[in-house]
Design a protein around this motif. Sequence first.
Motif, PDB file in Angstrom:
ATOM      1  N   ALA A  38       0.854  -1.186   0.000  1.00  0.00           N
ATOM      2  CA  ALA A  38       0.000   0.000   0.000  1.00  0.00           C
ATOM      3  C   ALA A  38       0.889   1.235   0.000  1.00  0.00           C
ATOM      4  O   ALA A  38       1.862   1.299   0.764  1.00  0.00           O
ATOM      5  N   TYR A  39       0.561   2.200  -0.856  1.00  0.00           N
ATOM      6  CA  TYR A  39       1.365   3.410  -1.003  1.00  0.00           C
ATOM      7  C   TYR A  39       0.498   4.649  -0.770  1.00  0.00           C
ATOM      8  O   TYR A  39      -0.673   4.678  -1.158  1.00  0.00           O
ATOM      9  N   GLY A 291      10.185   5.506  -1.163  1.00  0.00           N
ATOM     10  CA  GLY A 291      10.446   4.547  -0.091  1.00  0.00           C
ATOM     11  C   GLY A 291       9.566   4.741   1.126  1.00  0.00           C
ATOM     12  O   GLY A 291       8.857   3.809   1.557  1.00  0.00           O
ATOM     13  N   PRO A 292       9.554   5.939   1.726  1.00  0.00           N
ATOM     14  CA  PRO A 292       8.733   6.130   2.927  1.00  0.00           C
ATOM     15  C   PRO A 292       7.237   6.033   2.673  1.00  0.00           C
ATOM     16  O   PRO A 292       6.463   5.891   3.625  1.00  0.00           O
ATOM     17  N   ALA A 293       6.811   6.106   1.423  1.00  0.00           N
ATOM     18  CA  ALA A 293       5.383   6.141   1.095  1.00  0.00           C
ATOM     19  C   ALA A 293       4.720   4.775   1.165  1.00  0.00           C
ATOM     20  O   ALA A 293       3.482   4.704   1.141  1.00  0.00           O
ATOM     21  N   GLY A 294       5.498   3.699   1.242  1.00  0.00           N
ATOM     22  CA  GLY A 294       4.911   2.370   1.098  1.00  0.00           C
ATOM     23  C   GLY A 294       5.023   1.496   2.332  1.00  0.00           C
ATOM     24  O   GLY A 294       5.954   1.620   3.139  1.00  0.00           O
ATOM     25  N   VAL A 295       4.046   0.612   2.493  1.00  0.00           N
ATOM     26  CA  VAL A 295       4.093  -0.431   3.520  1.00  0.00           C
ATOM     27  C   VAL A 295       3.754  -1.763   2.863  1.00  0.00           C
ATOM     28  O   VAL A 295       3.008  -1.819   1.876  1.00  0.00           O
ATOM     29  N   LEU A 296       4.325  -2.825   3.401  1.00  0.00           N
ATOM     30  CA  LEU A 296       3.958  -4.181   2.995  1.00  0.00           C
ATOM     31  C   LEU A 296       3.169  -4.801   4.131  1.00  0.00           C
ATOM     32  O   LEU A 296       3.661  -4.895   5.273  1.00  0.00           O
ATOM     33  N   LEU A 297       1.930  -5.202   3.849  1.00  0.00           N
ATOM     34  CA  LEU A 297       1.067  -5.823   4.851  1.00  0.00           C
ATOM     35  C   LEU A 297       1.126  -7.333   4.711  1.00  0.00           C
ATOM     36  O   LEU A 297       1.055  -7.873   3.598  1.00  0.00           O
ATOM     37  N   ALA A 377       2.814  -4.746   9.502  1.00  0.00           N
ATOM     38  CA  ALA A 377       3.174  -3.824   8.425  1.00  0.00           C
ATOM     39  C   ALA A 377       4.677  -3.610   8.443  1.00  0.00           C
ATOM     40  O   ALA A 377       5.236  -3.218   9.472  1.00  0.00           O
ATOM     41  N   VAL A 378       5.321  -3.880   7.305  1.00  0.00           N
ATOM     42  CA  VAL A 378       6.730  -3.541   7.131  1.00  0.00           C
ATOM     43  C   VAL A 378       6.762  -2.136   6.552  1.00  0.00           C
ATOM     44  O   VAL A 378       6.209  -1.886   5.473  1.00  0.00           O
ATOM     45  N   LEU A 379       7.400  -1.218   7.266  1.00  0.00           N
ATOM     46  CA  LEU A 379       7.363   0.195   6.887  1.00  0.00           C
ATOM     47  C   LEU A 379       8.533   0.541   5.962  1.00  0.00           C
ATOM     48  O   LEU A 379       9.538  -0.156   5.900  1.00  0.00           O
ATOM     49  N   GLY A 380       8.372   1.647   5.232  1.00  0.00           N
ATOM     50  CA  GLY A 380       9.426   2.096   4.323  1.00  0.00           C
ATOM     51  C   GLY A 380       9.639   1.153   3.159  1.00  0.00           C
ATOM     52  O   GLY A 380      10.746   1.049   2.625  1.00  0.00           O
ATOM     53  N   ALA A 381       8.565   0.488   2.732  1.00  0.00           N
ATOM     54  CA  ALA A 381       8.679  -0.560   1.708  1.00  0.00           C
ATOM     55  C   ALA A 381       8.290  -0.084   0.320  1.00  0.00           C
ATOM     56  O   ALA A 381       8.078  -0.896  -0.575  1.00  0.00           O
ATOM     57  N   GLY A 382       8.216   1.243   0.112  1.00  0.00           N
ATOM     58  CA  GLY A 382       7.800   1.741  -1.196  1.00  0.00           C
ATOM     59  C   GLY A 382       8.851   1.639  -2.274  1.00  0.00           C
ATOM     60  O   GLY A 382       8.523   1.697  -3.466  1.00  0.00           O
ATOM     61  N   ALA A 383      10.120   1.508  -1.884  1.00  0.00           N
ATOM     62  CA  ALA A 383      11.210   1.404  -2.869  1.00  0.00           C
ATOM     63  C   ALA A 383      11.898   0.057  -2.746  1.00  0.00           C
ATOM     64  O   ALA A 383      12.163  -0.415  -1.635  1.00  0.00           O
ATOM     65  N   TYR A 384      12.190  -0.543  -3.881  1.00  0.00           N
ATOM     66  CA  TYR A 384      12.906  -1.821  -3.936  1.00  0.00           C
ATOM     67  C   TYR A 384      12.187  -2.903  -3.128  1.00  0.00           C
ATOM     68  O   TYR A 384      12.798  -3.777  -2.546  1.00  0.00           O
ATOM     69  N   GLY A 385      10.868  -2.810  -3.112  1.00  0.00           N
ATOM     70  CA  GLY A 385      10.030  -3.838  -2.529  1.00  0.00           C
ATOM     71  C   GLY A 385       9.427  -4.656  -3.657  1.00  0.00           C
ATOM     72  O   GLY A 385       9.992  -5.669  -4.077  1.00  0.00           O
ATOM     73  N   PHE A 386       8.301  -4.148  -4.189  1.00  0.00           N
ATOM     74  CA  PHE A 386       7.686  -4.885  -5.297  1.00  0.00           C
ATOM     75  C   PHE A 386       8.625  -4.967  -6.500  1.00  0.00           C
ATOM     76  O   PHE A 386       8.647  -5.983  -7.204  1.00  0.00           O
ATOM     77  N   SER A 387       9.402  -3.928  -6.749  1.00  0.00           N
ATOM     78  CA  SER A 387      10.236  -3.929  -7.962  1.00  0.00           C
ATOM     79  C   SER A 387      11.271  -5.039  -7.967  1.00  0.00           C
ATOM     80  O   SER A 387      11.756  -5.431  -9.029  1.00  0.00           O
ATOM     81  N   MET A 388      11.630  -5.571  -6.796  1.00  0.00           N
ATOM     82  CA  MET A 388      12.582  -6.675  -6.718  1.00  0.00           C
ATOM     83  C   MET A 388      11.898  -8.009  -6.429  1.00  0.00           C
ATOM     84  O   MET A 388      12.570  -9.022  -6.227  1.00  0.00           O
ATOM     85  N   ARG A 397       3.226 -12.725  -7.139  1.00  0.00           N
ATOM     86  CA  ARG A 397       3.617 -11.462  -6.514  1.00  0.00           C
ATOM     87  C   ARG A 397       2.389 -10.756  -5.915  1.00  0.00           C
ATOM     88  O   ARG A 397       1.264 -10.974  -6.353  1.00  0.00           O
ATOM     89  N   PRO A 398       2.616  -9.898  -4.905  1.00  0.00           N
ATOM     90  CA  PRO A 398       1.491  -9.296  -4.181  1.00  0.00           C
ATOM     91  C   PRO A 398       0.682  -8.327  -5.024  1.00  0.00           C
ATOM     92  O   PRO A 398       1.120  -7.849  -6.074  1.00  0.00           O
ATOM     93  N   ALA A 399      -0.490  -7.993  -4.509  1.00  0.00           N
ATOM     94  CA  ALA A 399      -1.267  -6.886  -5.055  1.00  0.00           C
ATOM     95  C   ALA A 399      -0.634  -5.572  -4.598  1.00  0.00           C
ATOM     96  O   ALA A 399       0.145  -5.533  -3.642  1.00  0.00           O
ATOM     97  N   GLU A 400      -0.987  -4.478  -5.300  1.00  0.00           N
ATOM     98  CA  GLU A 400      -0.568  -3.137  -4.907  1.00  0.00           C
ATOM     99  C   GLU A 400      -1.782  -2.223  -4.926  1.00  0.00           C
ATOM    100  O   GLU A 400      -2.637  -2.333  -5.817  1.00  0.00           O
ATOM    101  N   VAL A 401      -1.837  -1.303  -3.942  1.00  0.00           N
ATOM    102  CA  VAL A 401      -2.921  -0.321  -3.892  1.00  0.00           C
ATOM    103  C   VAL A 401      -2.326   1.055  -3.614  1.00  0.00           C
ATOM    104  O   VAL A 401      -1.245   1.180  -3.027  1.00  0.00           O
ATOM    105  N   LEU A 402      -3.045   2.087  -4.043  1.00  0.00           N
ATOM    106  CA  LEU A 402      -2.628   3.467  -3.837  1.00  0.00           C
ATOM    107  C   LEU A 402      -3.696   4.180  -3.015  1.00  0.00           C
ATOM    108  O   LEU A 402      -4.885   4.150  -3.363  1.00  0.00           O
ATOM    109  N   VAL A 403      -3.272   4.813  -1.928  1.00  0.00           N
ATOM    110  CA  VAL A 403      -4.178   5.563  -1.059  1.00  0.00           C
ATOM    111  C   VAL A 403      -4.088   7.036  -1.436  1.00  0.00           C
ATOM    112  O   VAL A 403      -3.003   7.627  -1.427  1.00  0.00           O
ATOM    113  N   GLU A 404      -5.244   7.618  -1.788  1.00  0.00           N
ATOM    114  CA  GLU A 404      -5.245   9.026  -2.165  1.00  0.00           C
ATOM    115  C   GLU A 404      -6.570   9.649  -1.768  1.00  0.00           C
ATOM    116  O   GLU A 404      -7.641   9.118  -2.086  1.00  0.00           O
TER     117      GLU A 404
END
Length: 432
Positions: A38-39, A291-297, A377-388, A397-404
């Motif tokens: 989640a970002y 990076g700071p924008a994302g968490v992995l649940l 929740a793993v914090l700071g997972a917005g960078a080099y998380g899903f992309s790797m 691979r996991p789903a991704e969602v955007l909070v806005e």
Amino acid sequence: MHPELPYPFLQRDPARGLCLSGVALAEIAAEYGTPVYAYSAAAIRDAYVALTTAFGDRPHRLCYAVKANGNLSILALLARLGAGFDIVSGGELARVLAAGGDPAKVVFSGVGKRADEIRAALEVGIGCLNVESAAELDRVAQIAAAMGVIAPVSLRVNPDVDAKTHPYISTGLKDNKFGIPIGQAAGLYRQIQRHPHLAAVGIDCHIGSQLLDVSPFAAAAERVLALLDELTLLGIELHHLDLGGGLGIRYTTEQAPTAAAWVDALLTVIDRHPLARRLPIWLEPGRFLVGPAGVLLSRVEYLKPHPDDGKSFAIVDAAMNDLMRPALYGSVMAIEAVQPAADTVAQDWEIVGPVCETGDFLGKGRHLPLAAGDIVAVLGAGAYGFSMASNYNTRGRPAEVLVENGAVRPIRARESVEDLFQHERPFPSPNA
């Protein structure tokens, strides 16, 4: 007493638990399943604005490093903000174009560009090819001549500056594979100057990632400006200085520099140089923006408490294939229980995944109140998380969602097992 959360857009709500930009993470996990990334769109936007604002009215361009997180929705968000893009493959170029990015604001880095990738970049009007070897320069020249175009190039120089970061993400030392030794650059710029199908548009330098000290950036800039002086004496005129990316972020207790501190360190060096202070400055931020924008649940599947002096394990449904950084780099990332029950007692847990590797862990020795079925929740997972992320152990691979603006939008569907099979062909039976 809860520990301090490392990011301002994460909040603890007494009734709803941990929230991302006002949206309960437990609700995201319930609706979209786990593991899920989640970002926060607001966090990405705020980071971009902070960095571009730090330049004031100084001409500059922020070329987002797509390798940090290449989701199309995130690229589109940054394109709307005016970002350029730093790419390292033809696939990333296709992503940028699909997201509405301007190819004229794209820089193409990377040590191993294939001929078809170079052609594709020139066909769409790439802003700059960051060339990393004499052999690559020859290839670009040949392709540009065959196409009848002029290729805009910049040499990525290796200044031999220690970035003081993890050796796997250090890129500016003479022992690293990246860039051209700075002492060889002037001769190659002379070749560019003489070639009818090459145009030298800038100098590029990138020394590493997750830098928590701005002094190596300043040291690299000093060496780039010394090269600029040498090129000026040769009559070679450039149009931008690309000083790379790599600004670090806080994962747990690090003291990360601000955007303003990074820019100030660079401009302090550049402003002493009469020619350089007239050139636009390009940067290639990646982790800093997302990076700071994302968490992995992830959901706790089983608890294995150790009755003696051994380690107790919390086995979750996310694994090293979903988040590689801890296993690959030994990275330490903050992990929080999203909505623990009031009567759950905290204790030390090894947060591990289901992949059949001892190195499959997300965190070690975490003091958390956990029960089976809880969400972490793993914090700071917005960078080099899903992309790797990978499909190791045939895991989708996991789903991704955007909070806005208080709403949650799915931006990538979870991969099914059938998705993983779609490009495979069974070996034919001998009786077929």
